[in-house]
Write a protein that holds these residues in place. Structure first.
Motif, PDB file in Angstrom:
ATOM      1  N   GLU A 173       0.844  -1.181   0.000  1.00  0.00           N
ATOM      2  CA  GLU A 173       0.000   0.000   0.000  1.00  0.00           C
ATOM      3  C   GLU A 173       0.886   1.240   0.000  1.00  0.00           C
ATOM      4  O   GLU A 173       2.084   1.158   0.291  1.00  0.00           O
ATOM      5  CB  GLU A 173      -0.939   0.009   1.201  1.00  0.00           C
ATOM      6  CG  GLU A 173      -0.252  -0.007   2.552  1.00  0.00           C
ATOM      7  CD  GLU A 173      -1.240  -0.085   3.703  1.00  0.00           C
ATOM      8  OE1 GLU A 173      -2.425   0.250   3.484  1.00  0.00           O
ATOM      9  OE2 GLU A 173      -0.838  -0.461   4.808  1.00  0.00           O
ATOM     10  N   VAL A 174       0.280   2.377  -0.321  1.00  0.00           N
ATOM     11  CA  VAL A 174       1.029   3.624  -0.450  1.00  0.00           C
ATOM     12  C   VAL A 174       0.675   4.568   0.693  1.00  0.00           C
ATOM     13  O   VAL A 174      -0.508   4.752   1.009  1.00  0.00           O
ATOM     14  CB  VAL A 174       0.723   4.299  -1.804  1.00  0.00           C
ATOM     15  CG1 VAL A 174       1.460   5.623  -1.925  1.00  0.00           C
ATOM     16  CG2 VAL A 174       1.113   3.377  -2.944  1.00  0.00           C
ATOM     17  N   LYS A 175       1.703   5.154   1.309  1.00  0.00           N
ATOM     18  CA  LYS A 175       1.498   6.105   2.404  1.00  0.00           C
ATOM     19  C   LYS A 175       2.424   7.307   2.237  1.00  0.00           C
ATOM     20  O   LYS A 175       3.465   7.227   1.581  1.00  0.00           O
ATOM     21  CB  LYS A 175       1.777   5.432   3.755  1.00  0.00           C
ATOM     22  CG  LYS A 175       0.777   4.343   4.125  1.00  0.00           C
ATOM     23  CD  LYS A 175       1.048   3.811   5.519  1.00  0.00           C
ATOM     24  CE  LYS A 175      -0.016   2.781   5.924  1.00  0.00           C
ATOM     25  NZ  LYS A 175       0.221   2.253   7.298  1.00  0.00           N
ATOM     26  N   GLN A 176       2.047   8.423   2.856  1.00  0.00           N
ATOM     27  CA  GLN A 176       2.879   9.622   2.824  1.00  0.00           C
ATOM     28  C   GLN A 176       4.187   9.384   3.578  1.00  0.00           C
ATOM     29  O   GLN A 176       4.252   8.575   4.495  1.00  0.00           O
ATOM     30  CB  GLN A 176       2.148  10.792   3.480  1.00  0.00           C
ATOM     31  CG  GLN A 176       0.987  11.353   2.688  1.00  0.00           C
ATOM     32  CD  GLN A 176       0.365  12.557   3.368  1.00  0.00           C
ATOM     33  OE1 GLN A 176       0.904  13.095   4.335  1.00  0.00           O
ATOM     34  NE2 GLN A 176      -0.779  12.999   2.861  1.00  0.00           N
ATOM     35  N   THR A 177       5.206  10.127   3.172  1.00  0.00           N
ATOM     36  CA  THR A 177       6.487  10.115   3.877  1.00  0.00           C
ATOM     37  C   THR A 177       6.682  11.442   4.607  1.00  0.00           C
ATOM     38  O   THR A 177       5.894  12.376   4.452  1.00  0.00           O
ATOM     39  CB  THR A 177       7.657   9.943   2.894  1.00  0.00           C
ATOM     40  OG1 THR A 177       7.684  11.093   2.019  1.00  0.00           O
ATOM     41  CG2 THR A 177       7.522   8.678   2.072  1.00  0.00           C
ATOM     42  N   ALA A 178       7.758  11.519   5.359  1.00  0.00           N
ATOM     43  CA  ALA A 178       8.095  12.766   6.045  1.00  0.00           C
ATOM     44  C   ALA A 178       8.435  13.869   5.044  1.00  0.00           C
ATOM     45  O   ALA A 178       8.318  15.062   5.349  1.00  0.00           O
ATOM     46  CB  ALA A 178       9.263  12.528   6.995  1.00  0.00           C
ATOM     47  N   ASP A 179       8.864  13.473   3.837  1.00  0.00           N
ATOM     48  CA  ASP A 179       9.212  14.461   2.808  1.00  0.00           C
ATOM     49  C   ASP A 179       7.989  15.164   2.224  1.00  0.00           C
ATOM     50  O   ASP A 179       8.128  16.175   1.547  1.00  0.00           O
ATOM     51  CB  ASP A 179       9.952  13.780   1.647  1.00  0.00           C
ATOM     52  CG  ASP A 179      11.356  13.364   2.032  1.00  0.00           C
ATOM     53  OD1 ASP A 179      11.800  13.727   3.138  1.00  0.00           O
ATOM     54  OD2 ASP A 179      12.008  12.668   1.234  1.00  0.00           O
ATOM     55  N   PHE A 180       6.810  14.623   2.471  1.00  0.00           N
ATOM     56  CA  PHE A 180       5.591  15.160   1.866  1.00  0.00           C
ATOM     57  C   PHE A 180       5.457  16.663   2.087  1.00  0.00           C
ATOM     58  O   PHE A 180       5.099  17.409   1.176  1.00  0.00           O
ATOM     59  CB  PHE A 180       4.373  14.437   2.450  1.00  0.00           C
ATOM     60  CG  PHE A 180       3.055  14.915   1.918  1.00  0.00           C
ATOM     61  CD1 PHE A 180       2.557  14.436   0.711  1.00  0.00           C
ATOM     62  CD2 PHE A 180       2.303  15.846   2.623  1.00  0.00           C
ATOM     63  CE1 PHE A 180       1.339  14.880   0.215  1.00  0.00           C
ATOM     64  CE2 PHE A 180       1.081  16.286   2.146  1.00  0.00           C
ATOM     65  CZ  PHE A 180       0.599  15.806   0.937  1.00  0.00           C
ATOM     66  N   ASN A 181       5.772  17.132   3.296  1.00  0.00           N
ATOM     67  CA  ASN A 181       5.577  18.542   3.642  1.00  0.00           C
ATOM     68  C   ASN A 181       6.715  19.445   3.200  1.00  0.00           C
ATOM     69  O   ASN A 181       6.678  20.660   3.456  1.00  0.00           O
ATOM     70  CB  ASN A 181       5.370  18.689   5.152  1.00  0.00           C
ATOM     71  CG  ASN A 181       4.075  18.037   5.605  1.00  0.00           C
ATOM     72  OD1 ASN A 181       3.039  18.188   4.962  1.00  0.00           O
ATOM     73  ND2 ASN A 181       4.133  17.292   6.701  1.00  0.00           N
TER      74      ASN A 181
END
Length: 243
Positions: free
Chosen positions: A36-44
């Motif tokens: 599955e796909v989830k956000q990373t810390a780099d998202f922001n």
């Protein structure tokens, strides 16, 4: 010729959509996402990255486009030359940016993209690659070797779904699965983890269907004897292949 009975391992909801299309045209298909796909810390970090000027922006997957678009919100996409690895990513990036997006002529992977004339003389160019966390380094390494300054924006990551391997394997055997559609090396290796080792002989008797020779070659190196290259990863191309 034995009719295909396929396991679809792509991300949800893509796996369900493809299996529904295949079943509708008479090919038995069963959806079971493995990652599955989830956000990373780099998202922001998107605003910090896009504060810099880039000559070229390259998207390697539809998810990379979707997560970048989500992170940007109402902020405009930068004024740059845009590239995508394949047609699906191209369509998504064109829709998101409203700009023209270049793709490889034939081979829809990093090698195909690197063969484009636009990316041959890039000394001093600033390039941003939109992708998931991890993955191949060929694109970045080659562009850097050609003199470009390359950075990543990695807003999402692929995470293993917790599954009961023994129960799933028994179910797949009861369904007489004889082929698996695999869209990445990572998915292939995850399949090997999910299926218990005592059932690997059965697993490797299945035919692997993948959109690139790189994936099928990896399957063969891992012990599969039957691996076929699909004409593409789009739903329609896969459905047509199994008609």
């Amino acid at each position: 010729m034995t009719k295909a009975r396929l396991l679809i391992t792509r991300f949800a909801p893509h796996a369900v959509r493809l299996s529904n299309l295949l079943n509708a045209q008479g090919t038995a298909a069963f959806a079971q996402p493995l990652l599955e796909v989830k956000q990373t810390a780099d998202f922001n970090d998107i605003r910090v990255l896009f504060a810099d000027r880039y000559d070229y922006i390259i998207a390697v997957s539809p998810n990379a486009v979707d997560y970048t678009k989500l992170a940007l919100g109402d902020n405009p996409w930068p004024d740059a030359s845009y590239f995508a690895v394949g047609k699906g990513t191209q369509a998504r990036l064109t829709s998101a940016t409203g700009k023209s997006v270049s793709i490889p002529d034939k081979r829809y992977d990093s090698e195909g993209l690197l063969a484009l004339p636009y990316l041959s003389n890039i000394q001093g160019k600033r390039i941003l690659i939109l992708r998931g966390l991890g993955g191949r380094e060929l694109l970045s390494e080659t562009l850097t070797a050609r003199g470009a300054v390359v950075e990543y924006y990695q807003p999402y990551q692929r995470v293993a779904i917790e599954l009961s391997g023994p129960l799933l394997t028994e179910k797949w055997q009861q369904l007489n699965i004889n082929g698996v559609i695999i869209s990445s090396v990572e998915l292939l290796e995850r399949l090997l983890v999910v299926v218990p080792e005592v059932e690997h002989k059965w697993l490797k008797s299945l035919t692997i269907y993948a959109p690139s020779k790189r994936i099928t070659a990896h399957a063969v190196s891992l012990g599969w004897s039957a691996a076929e290259v699909l004409p593409g990863i789009s739903d329609q191309k896969i459905v047509d292949y199994f008609k």
